[in-house]
Structure formats: C-alpha cells, structure tokens
Design a protein around this motif. Structure first.
Motif, PDB file in Angstrom:
ATOM      1  N   GLU A 111       2.791   8.498  -9.755  1.00  0.00           N
ATOM      2  CA  GLU A 111       2.262   7.125  -9.792  1.00  0.00           C
ATOM      3  C   GLU A 111       2.293   6.483  -8.409  1.00  0.00           C
ATOM      4  N   LEU A 112       3.407   6.691  -7.707  1.00  0.00           N
ATOM      5  CA  LEU A 112       3.536   6.091  -6.372  1.00  0.00           C
ATOM      6  C   LEU A 112       2.498   6.661  -5.404  1.00  0.00           C
ATOM      7  N   ALA A 114      -0.382   7.768  -6.196  1.00  0.00           N
ATOM      8  CA  ALA A 114      -1.694   7.279  -6.601  1.00  0.00           C
ATOM      9  C   ALA A 114      -1.898   5.851  -6.106  1.00  0.00           C
ATOM     10  N   ARG A 115      -0.877   5.036  -6.237  1.00  0.00           N
ATOM     11  CA  ARG A 115      -1.015   3.601  -6.081  1.00  0.00           C
ATOM     12  C   ARG A 115      -0.631   3.114  -4.686  1.00  0.00           C
ATOM     13  N   GLY A 121       1.257  -1.881  -3.276  1.00  0.00           N
ATOM     14  CA  GLY A 121       0.397  -0.702  -3.275  1.00  0.00           C
ATOM     15  C   GLY A 121      -0.201  -0.370  -1.923  1.00  0.00           C
ATOM     16  N   SER A 224      -9.018   8.486  -5.260  1.00  0.00           N
ATOM     17  CA  SER A 224      -8.442   7.138  -5.399  1.00  0.00           C
ATOM     18  C   SER A 224      -6.971   7.059  -4.964  1.00  0.00           C
ATOM     19  N   PHE A 225      -6.345   8.195  -4.663  1.00  0.00           N
ATOM     20  CA  PHE A 225      -4.923   8.199  -4.297  1.00  0.00           C
ATOM     21  C   PHE A 225      -4.696   7.558  -2.922  1.00  0.00           C
ATOM     22  N   LYS A 226      -3.639   6.778  -2.789  1.00  0.00           N
ATOM     23  CA  LYS A 226      -3.272   6.225  -1.489  1.00  0.00           C
ATOM     24  C   LYS A 226      -2.547   7.273  -0.630  1.00  0.00           C
TER      25      LYS A 226
END
Ligand code: PML
Length: 256
Positions: A111-112, A114-115, A121, A224-226
């Motif tokens: 999740e981390l 990704a965001r 974020g 879309s991943f950061k």
C-alpha cells in the motif's frame, strides 16, 4: 591513499529540510583524485532526472577512515520471469513471506509503495522501516525516512559486475546502484526489503532478503505507484538506533 564519500541529493521547490520534493540522490566512495569528476557526474545526474529539474542540489564530500571501512560481498542477483503486474505482486508476496515477513506487513508495505510513503502520499527521500511481524512503521521521521549512505564497489568489483550485467543484457546503472544499496541493507541486519523506483518509467522492482539474495521483479511497479523502499526487520531482535546508524553511517565497499 585516502578515500572520500561523495553524496548527492537533489530537491525541488525547497531544500529537503524545508519540505522540498526529493528527486534524486547518489552515493560514491572514491580516492581524492576522482572527487572532482564524481561531483561533475552527480551534477549531471541531478540535472537530467526523470522527476524534473532540481532547484536544490546538495553535494557532500567527507574523508573516510580506511580502517573503518567494511568489505562485503554483493548479494546474488537473479531476475524473476514475471509477465505482468499481478504476477509481479504475487512473486513479491511469495518472496517476502518465505523470508519471514507476515502477510499484514506485506500488504501494508505494498500500500505504501502504491500511495507514496510520506504523509499525504508523497515520495520519500529515504526508506520506511517496518516491523516484519506487525507491519508497524519504525522510522523516526516519516517525511524523511532513512537514507542508506556510504556504500560503493571497489574498482575491481565494479568492473566484474559490469561484465556480469552486460552478459545478462543489464548494464543499467540503476541495477548496479540498487544492488549496492540492497547489499548494504541486508548486511546491516534487515530481514528483507522491497523496492520500486520512483521513476515513473522504470517498472522493474526487487525483493531482497538474507534468504534469497537480490531478486529483480519485472512489472512490480504499476503506472500509478509512487514507489519507494521498505526495510523489514524483527524489531525485538534489533536495536533500532544502532541499526539506523549502520544504514546511514557505516562505510561499506563491495569487493566481490
Ligand atoms: C531506482 O533506482 O529507482 C530503483 C531501481 C530498482 C530496480 C533496479 C533493477 O532493475 O534491478
């Protein structure tokens, strides 16, 4: 001869300390004669980064005491044959789980990535440190994260690795640098690491671990991943302060 640690970090919109956005960094350990050339290469790197033009470039030169440098061996490198993002996620979960990371922590880390791991974020300059059992975050400053520093290859090891990577069709500087960082991270007592680039165009990530070495995973990074890095530790078995200071301060050279 004396050796010097040369470190670069670049940011946009303000210096790192004042909330600027981190865009790139680099680490070298070189003899004095190569410091000027190294700085020039780092300036060029900071300027040409995919995340944009930097407003602040910080370059730091520091002499290292030769007797404190640790010589370590690079993690063995392999590339998983993942075909798409779903397959890549499956592979990362398998590797982390077989390395002793609990499912809750794995999902929290994904999740981390990704965001974006920083509050709100954003990308983070350094890494997240996470308890492998509970998924709890342990890094003292979630804006900054922990930056692994003071690592490089000996010239001989660098030449050997270039030959190896070329024979695999992988001469990319990213692989070389990520492998050095990952090697130091595992050496410092990390159970496993997961990493995705913050470069939107670079989709191969990796999971490294004491057990399986450095496993590159194509398609790990979704568009879309950061991106970012998460280091999993067994927090009961480790002194967090000492661990972080090993990651940041202890100079290591990879010599084979
Ligand atoms: C980065 O440099 O942004 C991280 C790259 C990680 C994957 C490198 C590789 O292809 O092995």
């Amino acid at each position: 001869t004396m050796v010097y640690s040369v470190r670069m970090r670049a940011a946009q919109g303000g210096p790192h300390e004042k909330g600027g956005r981190h865009i790139s960094g680099a680490e070298k350990i070189v003899p004095f004669e190569q410091v000027a050339q190294t700085i020039q290469q780092m300036l060029h790197r900071a300027k040409s980064h995919a995340l944009g033009e930097p407003d602040f470039i910080n370059i730091n030169v520091e002499r290292l005491e030769l007797q404190y440098i640790k010589y370590i061996t690079a993690l063995p490198l392999q590339t998983a044959k993942t075909k798409d993002h779903e397959h890549a996620l499956w592979c990362a979960r398998q590797l982390l789980s077989a390395s002793g990371v609990q499912p809750a922590a794995i999902e929290r880390a994904l999740e981390l990535l990704a965001r974006g791991p920083a509050p709100g974020g954003q990308n983070m300059r350094g890494a997240v440190i996470m308890d492998a059992a509970s998924g709890r975050r342990l890094e003292p400053d979630p804006w900054r994260g922990v930056r692994v520093s003071r690592m490089d290859y000996t010239p001989r090891a660098a030449a050997e690795l270039s030959r190896l990577l070329e024979s695999m069709g992988l001469e990319h500087f990213r692989v070389r640098e990520a492998l050095a960082l990952a090697t130091k991270v595992i050496y410092a007592g990390t159970l496993a690491e997961i990493c995705c680039s913050d470069d939107p165009h670079y989709t191969t990530g990796y999971v490294s671990s004491q057990r399986f070495g450095y496993v590159r995973i194509p398609h790990l990074k979704h568009a879309s991943f950061k991106g970012g890095r998460v280091f999993f530790i067994r927090s009961q078995e480790i002194n967090l302060e000492e661990y972080i200071s090993r990651l940041q301060e202890e100079p290591v050279l990879i010599d084979q």
